[in-house]
Design a protein around this motif. Structure first.
Motif, PDB file in Angstrom:
ATOM      1  N   MET A 169       0.824  -1.211   0.000  1.00 35.96           N
ATOM      2  CA  MET A 169       0.000   0.000   0.000  1.00 35.96           C
ATOM      3  C   MET A 169       0.858   1.261   0.000  1.00 35.96           C
ATOM      4  O   MET A 169       0.563   2.232  -0.713  1.00 35.96           O
ATOM      5  CB  MET A 169      -0.939  -0.015   1.210  1.00 35.96           C
ATOM      6  CG  MET A 169      -2.070  -1.027   1.106  1.00 35.96           C
ATOM      7  SD  MET A 169      -3.286  -0.891   2.436  1.00 35.96           S
ATOM      8  CE  MET A 169      -2.307  -1.382   3.855  1.00 35.96           C
ATOM      9  N   VAL A 170       1.946   1.260   0.778  1.00 42.41           N
ATOM     10  CA  VAL A 170       2.841   2.418   0.794  1.00 42.41           C
ATOM     11  C   VAL A 170       3.509   2.589  -0.570  1.00 42.41           C
ATOM     12  O   VAL A 170       3.639   3.712  -1.085  1.00 42.41           O
ATOM     13  CB  VAL A 170       3.882   2.272   1.912  1.00 42.41           C
ATOM     14  CG1 VAL A 170       4.912   3.397   1.838  1.00 42.41           C
ATOM     15  CG2 VAL A 170       3.206   2.280   3.274  1.00 42.41           C
TER      16      VAL A 170
ATOM     17  N   ALA B  92       0.981   4.090  -2.904  1.00 43.72           N
ATOM     18  CA  ALA B  92       0.714   5.500  -2.630  1.00 43.72           C
ATOM     19  C   ALA B  92       1.846   6.390  -3.154  1.00 43.72           C
ATOM     20  O   ALA B  92       1.606   7.435  -3.772  1.00 43.72           O
ATOM     21  CB  ALA B  92       0.523   5.712  -1.131  1.00 43.72           C
TER      22      ALA B  92
END
Length: 260
Positions: free
Chosen positions: A47-48, A51
């Motif tokens: 997810m990081v 992003a």
């Protein structure tokens, strides 16, 4: 993009572009000491990475290979992975210096057998290593060095856009030089404490030779532990300053890898 068409046109092309950008970011997070820890779930790293990849795609004009499954596409992905691993590995070298210093100090104090499971690396490390690791992590996050590192990670797409040959002998020599600097920093951190422990051990040896009836082990081990604790407390400001410089050096080493 990969010879598969799902009928979404430009949206699909942007999706595979973002996936391609994620390779360098995910590799860097995997090799970094904090974000690549075993305690961080892989879903969080994905997810990081996604992003940050969205921001990179919006801020830079990164162009993905026309066919990711071709030989050219695979070589581009491998280059992205190597560059990301190098950025994270250099940061890992800086975090390893306090652990090496803790090994030296713990051996002099007689605490080398006192080991705990390191939640960051998953391996067994000395008890003093946990102390230095926590102090290093707090300073790294408190000084905002993680934000500078993420900024360098985004800037790397402008300095070395995908398709640019980064893997060279000069950059590998830089990583080797950073590793030698890590050992030197570890010695500087451990030198004040180990010097005092050496004096205590010499005094203990002299006393044991003067009075052979004294038990060397019952006298030397408590004296070494007590002297080590006193030395750690006395040298705490110096160690903090050294670890602060080490956090700046870690980011500086990552920035040096992005120079042509």
């Amino acid at each position: 993009m990969i010879a598969l068409d799902f009928g979404f046109g430009a949206l699909e092309a942007e999706f595979w572009r973002m996936v391609f950008v994620m390779t360098r970011i995910a590799a860097a997070l995997f090799a970094a000491p904090l974000f690549g820890a075993n305690t961080v779930p892989p879903q969080v790293r994905v997810m990081v990475s996604g992003a940050v990849a969205v921001l990179v795609c919006a801020w830079t004009s990164v162009v993905a290979p026309p066919n990711l499954l071709s030989l050219t596409g695979m070589l581009a992905i491998a280059n992205e992975v190597v560059l990301g691993l190098a950025l994270g590995f250099v940061l890992q070298l800086s975090f390893a210096a306090p652990l090496i210093a803790a090994e030296l100090i713990g051996g002099g104090m007689g605490l080398s057998i006192a080991t705990t499971s390191d939640p960051v690396s998953g391996a067994h490390s000395p008890a003093l290593g946990q102390y230095f690791s926590v102090v290093m992590t707090v300073l790294f996050l408190g000084l905002g060095a993680h934000l500078d590192w993420f900024s360098l990670l985004v800037e790397s797409y402008r300095t070395f856009p995908p398709g640019t040959a980064w893997f060279s002998a000069g950059h590998m020599a830089q990583v080797t030089a950073f590793a030698s600097q890590m050992f030197a920093t570890a010695l500087i951190i451990a030198l004040p404490v180990t010097l005092l422990l050496l004096l205590v051990q010499v005094m203990t040896g002299v006393i044991s030779r003067s009075a052979p009836s004294l038990n060397l082990f019952s006298l030397g081990l408590p004296a070494g532990v007590l002297a080590g604790l006193v030395a750690l407390i006395a040298s705490a400001p110096l160690v903090t300053d050294r670890l602060t410089d080490l956090t700046r050096t870690a980011v500086g080493q990552s920035a040096a890898l992005l120079e042509h």
